[in-house]
Design a protein around this motif. Structure first.
Motif, PDB file in Angstrom:
ATOM      1  N   MET A   1     -46.064 -16.101 -18.163  1.00 29.00           N
ATOM      2  CA  MET A   1     -44.856 -16.671 -17.628  1.00 29.00           C
ATOM      3  C   MET A   1     -45.151 -18.105 -17.169  1.00 29.00           C
ATOM      4  O   MET A   1     -46.236 -18.393 -16.689  1.00 29.00           O
ATOM      5  CB  MET A   1     -44.370 -15.808 -16.465  1.00 29.00           C
ATOM      6  N   LYS A   2     -44.155 -18.960 -17.319  1.00 29.38           N
ATOM      7  CA  LYS A   2     -44.312 -20.351 -16.910  1.00 29.38           C
ATOM      8  C   LYS A   2     -43.789 -20.566 -15.500  1.00 29.38           C
ATOM      9  O   LYS A   2     -42.842 -19.907 -15.066  1.00 29.38           O
ATOM     10  CB  LYS A   2     -43.555 -21.258 -17.884  1.00 29.38           C
ATOM     11  N   PHE A   3     -44.400 -21.532 -14.800  1.00 29.25           N
ATOM     12  CA  PHE A   3     -44.009 -21.867 -13.433  1.00 29.25           C
ATOM     13  C   PHE A   3     -43.983 -23.378 -13.260  1.00 29.25           C
ATOM     14  O   PHE A   3     -44.790 -24.087 -13.866  1.00 29.25           O
ATOM     15  CB  PHE A   3     -45.001 -21.273 -12.422  1.00 29.25           C
ATOM     16  N   ILE A   4     -43.064 -23.839 -12.426  1.00 31.54           N
ATOM     17  CA  ILE A   4     -43.025 -25.239 -12.013  1.00 31.54           C
ATOM     18  C   ILE A   4     -43.726 -25.319 -10.671  1.00 31.54           C
ATOM     19  O   ILE A   4     -43.361 -24.603  -9.731  1.00 31.54           O
ATOM     20  CB  ILE A   4     -41.585 -25.752 -11.881  1.00 31.54           C
ATOM     21  N   VAL A   5     -44.729 -26.168 -10.584  1.00 34.41           N
ATOM     22  CA  VAL A   5     -45.468 -26.385  -9.337  1.00 34.41           C
ATOM     23  C   VAL A   5     -45.141 -27.803  -8.866  1.00 34.41           C
ATOM     24  O   VAL A   5     -45.405 -28.763  -9.584  1.00 34.41           O
ATOM     25  CB  VAL A   5     -46.991 -26.250  -9.552  1.00 34.41           C
ATOM     26  N   GLN A   6     -44.539 -27.923  -7.695  1.00 30.76           N
ATOM     27  CA  GLN A   6     -44.235 -29.231  -7.121  1.00 30.76           C
ATOM     28  C   GLN A   6     -45.068 -29.401  -5.863  1.00 30.76           C
ATOM     29  O   GLN A   6     -45.288 -28.436  -5.123  1.00 30.76           O
ATOM     30  CB  GLN A   6     -42.760 -29.345  -6.758  1.00 30.76           C
ATOM     31  N   TRP A   7     -45.512 -30.628  -5.615  1.00 35.45           N
ATOM     32  CA  TRP A   7     -46.294 -30.881  -4.408  1.00 35.45           C
ATOM     33  C   TRP A   7     -45.886 -32.187  -3.756  1.00 35.45           C
ATOM     34  O   TRP A   7     -45.385 -33.095  -4.393  1.00 35.45           O
ATOM     35  CB  TRP A   7     -47.794 -30.890  -4.705  1.00 35.45           C
ATOM     36  N   ASN A   8     -46.110 -32.217  -2.454  1.00 34.55           N
ATOM     37  CA  ASN A   8     -45.922 -33.399  -1.623  1.00 34.55           C
ATOM     38  C   ASN A   8     -47.071 -33.433  -0.632  1.00 34.55           C
ATOM     39  O   ASN A   8     -47.421 -32.410  -0.051  1.00 34.55           O
ATOM     40  CB  ASN A   8     -44.599 -33.340  -0.846  1.00 34.55           C
ATOM     41  N   GLY A   9     -47.624 -34.607  -0.443  1.00 36.12           N
ATOM     42  CA  GLY A   9     -48.714 -34.753   0.512  1.00 36.12           C
ATOM     43  C   GLY A   9     -48.319 -35.651   1.668  1.00 36.12           C
ATOM     44  O   GLY A   9     -47.455 -36.510   1.533  1.00 36.12           O
ATOM     45  N   LEU A  10     -48.964 -35.429   2.771  1.00 33.93           N
ATOM     46  CA  LEU A  10     -48.742 -36.294   3.927  1.00 33.93           C
ATOM     47  C   LEU A  10     -49.530 -37.587   3.748  1.00 33.93           C
ATOM     48  O   LEU A  10     -50.631 -37.565   3.185  1.00 33.93           O
ATOM     49  CB  LEU A  10     -49.201 -35.580   5.194  1.00 33.93           C
ATOM     50  N   PRO A  11     -48.994 -38.705   4.206  1.00 33.35           N
ATOM     51  CA  PRO A  11     -49.735 -39.969   4.084  1.00 33.35           C
ATOM     52  C   PRO A  11     -51.132 -39.897   4.694  1.00 33.35           C
ATOM     53  O   PRO A  11     -52.056 -40.529   4.203  1.00 33.35           O
ATOM     54  CB  PRO A  11     -48.859 -40.967   4.841  1.00 33.35           C
ATOM     55  N   THR A  12     -51.297 -39.092   5.731  1.00 34.62           N
ATOM     56  CA  THR A  12     -52.612 -38.972   6.366  1.00 34.62           C
ATOM     57  C   THR A  12     -53.617 -38.236   5.484  1.00 34.62           C
ATOM     58  O   THR A  12     -54.812 -38.293   5.724  1.00 34.62           O
ATOM     59  CB  THR A  12     -52.500 -38.232   7.710  1.00 34.62           C
ATOM     60  N   HIS A  39     -47.453 -37.265 -12.143  1.00 32.20           N
ATOM     61  CA  HIS A  39     -47.622 -37.784 -10.787  1.00 32.20           C
ATOM     62  C   HIS A  39     -46.651 -38.940 -10.559  1.00 32.20           C
ATOM     63  O   HIS A  39     -46.419 -39.748 -11.471  1.00 32.20           O
ATOM     64  CB  HIS A  39     -49.051 -38.309 -10.583  1.00 32.20           C
ATOM     65  N   ALA A  40     -46.145 -39.057  -9.346  1.00 31.49           N
ATOM     66  CA  ALA A  40     -45.341 -40.213  -8.982  1.00 31.49           C
ATOM     67  C   ALA A  40     -46.231 -41.451  -9.016  1.00 31.49           C
ATOM     68  O   ALA A  40     -47.442 -41.359  -8.787  1.00 31.49           O
ATOM     69  CB  ALA A  40     -44.746 -40.029  -7.588  1.00 31.49           C
ATOM     70  N   THR A  41     -45.646 -42.597  -9.288  1.00 36.35           N
ATOM     71  CA  THR A  41     -46.444 -43.823  -9.353  1.00 36.35           C
ATOM     72  C   THR A  41     -46.868 -44.300  -7.971  1.00 36.35           C
ATOM     73  O   THR A  41     -47.787 -45.106  -7.859  1.00 36.35           O
ATOM     74  CB  THR A  41     -45.668 -44.955 -10.052  1.00 36.35           C
ATOM     75  N   ALA A  42     -46.232 -43.801  -6.950  1.00 28.11           N
ATOM     76  CA  ALA A  42     -46.615 -44.132  -5.574  1.00 28.11           C
ATOM     77  C   ALA A  42     -46.442 -42.888  -4.714  1.00 28.11           C
ATOM     78  O   ALA A  42     -45.513 -42.116  -4.899  1.00 28.11           O
ATOM     79  CB  ALA A  42     -45.755 -45.266  -5.029  1.00 28.11           C
ATOM     80  N   GLY A  43     -47.337 -42.691  -3.808  1.00 25.30           N
ATOM     81  CA  GLY A  43     -47.247 -41.530  -2.923  1.00 25.30           C
ATOM     82  C   GLY A  43     -47.882 -40.298  -3.535  1.00 25.30           C
ATOM     83  O   GLY A  43     -48.335 -40.301  -4.680  1.00 25.30           O
ATOM     84  N   ALA A  48     -46.184 -29.979 -11.952  1.00 26.74           N
ATOM     85  CA  ALA A  48     -46.923 -29.485 -13.108  1.00 26.74           C
ATOM     86  C   ALA A  48     -46.186 -28.275 -13.659  1.00 26.74           C
ATOM     87  O   ALA A  48     -45.444 -27.606 -12.935  1.00 26.74           O
ATOM     88  CB  ALA A  48     -48.343 -29.092 -12.716  1.00 26.74           C
ATOM     89  N   ILE A  49     -46.406 -28.024 -14.926  1.00 26.81           N
ATOM     90  CA  ILE A  49     -45.949 -26.790 -15.547  1.00 26.81           C
ATOM     91  C   ILE A  49     -47.211 -26.002 -15.883  1.00 26.81           C
ATOM     92  O   ILE A  49     -48.122 -26.511 -16.542  1.00 26.81           O
ATOM     93  CB  ILE A  49     -45.136 -27.052 -16.836  1.00 26.81           C
ATOM     94  N   VAL A  50     -47.279 -24.784 -15.367  1.00 20.55           N
ATOM     95  CA  VAL A  50     -48.426 -23.928 -15.621  1.00 20.55           C
ATOM     96  C   VAL A  50     -47.941 -22.612 -16.214  1.00 20.55           C
ATOM     97  O   VAL A  50     -46.759 -22.266 -16.112  1.00 20.55           O
ATOM     98  CB  VAL A  50     -49.255 -23.663 -14.336  1.00 20.55           C
ATOM     99  N   GLU A  51     -48.881 -21.881 -16.797  1.00 22.83           N
ATOM    100  CA  GLU A  51     -48.555 -20.584 -17.375  1.00 22.83           C
ATOM    101  C   GLU A  51     -49.618 -19.582 -16.955  1.00 22.83           C
ATOM    102  O   GLU A  51     -50.811 -19.888 -16.997  1.00 22.83           O
ATOM    103  CB  GLU A  51     -48.495 -20.701 -18.894  1.00 22.83           C
TER     104      GLU A  51
END
Length: 93
Positions: A1-12, A39-43, A48-51
């Motif tokens: 099965m496929k999954f969308i993995v989204q991430w956000n990181g803290l500036p620290t 990846h975003a060009t900044a931040g 990702a798409i994983v299976e």
């Protein structure tokens, strides 16, 4: 099965995220196949798409980066898979 993995990181966490990614290449855990990653060009944002057929690998992925990033992992379908599901739904109603 496929999954969308989204991430956000803290500036620290930026330095630690960069160091870990450069050291590991961001390789997914065993049993998780990386189909693509952007990846975003900044931040510290991206997705990702994983299976995988084993949720343990998804859990390992979240735990591996959970100290530096917030992650969202949701099931995904291609247009063809969604079309088949919608067709089946329409036929049953």
């Amino acid at each position: 099965m496929k999954f969308i993995v989204q991430w956000n990181g803290l500036p620290t966490a930026e330095r630690s995220v960069i160091e870990r990614f450069m050291k590991t290449g961001g390789k997914p855990p065993e049993g998780v196949n990386l189909l693509g990653r952007w990846h975003a060009t900044a931040g510290l944002h991206g997705f990702a798409i994983v299976e995988t057929d084993d949720a343990r690998g998804l859990s390992a992925l979240a735990l591996e980066w959970g100290d530096l990033l917030t992650m969202s992992i949701v099931p995904a379908m291609t247009d063809e898979e969604l079309g088949a599901a919608l067709g089946k739904h329409q036929a049953s109603h």
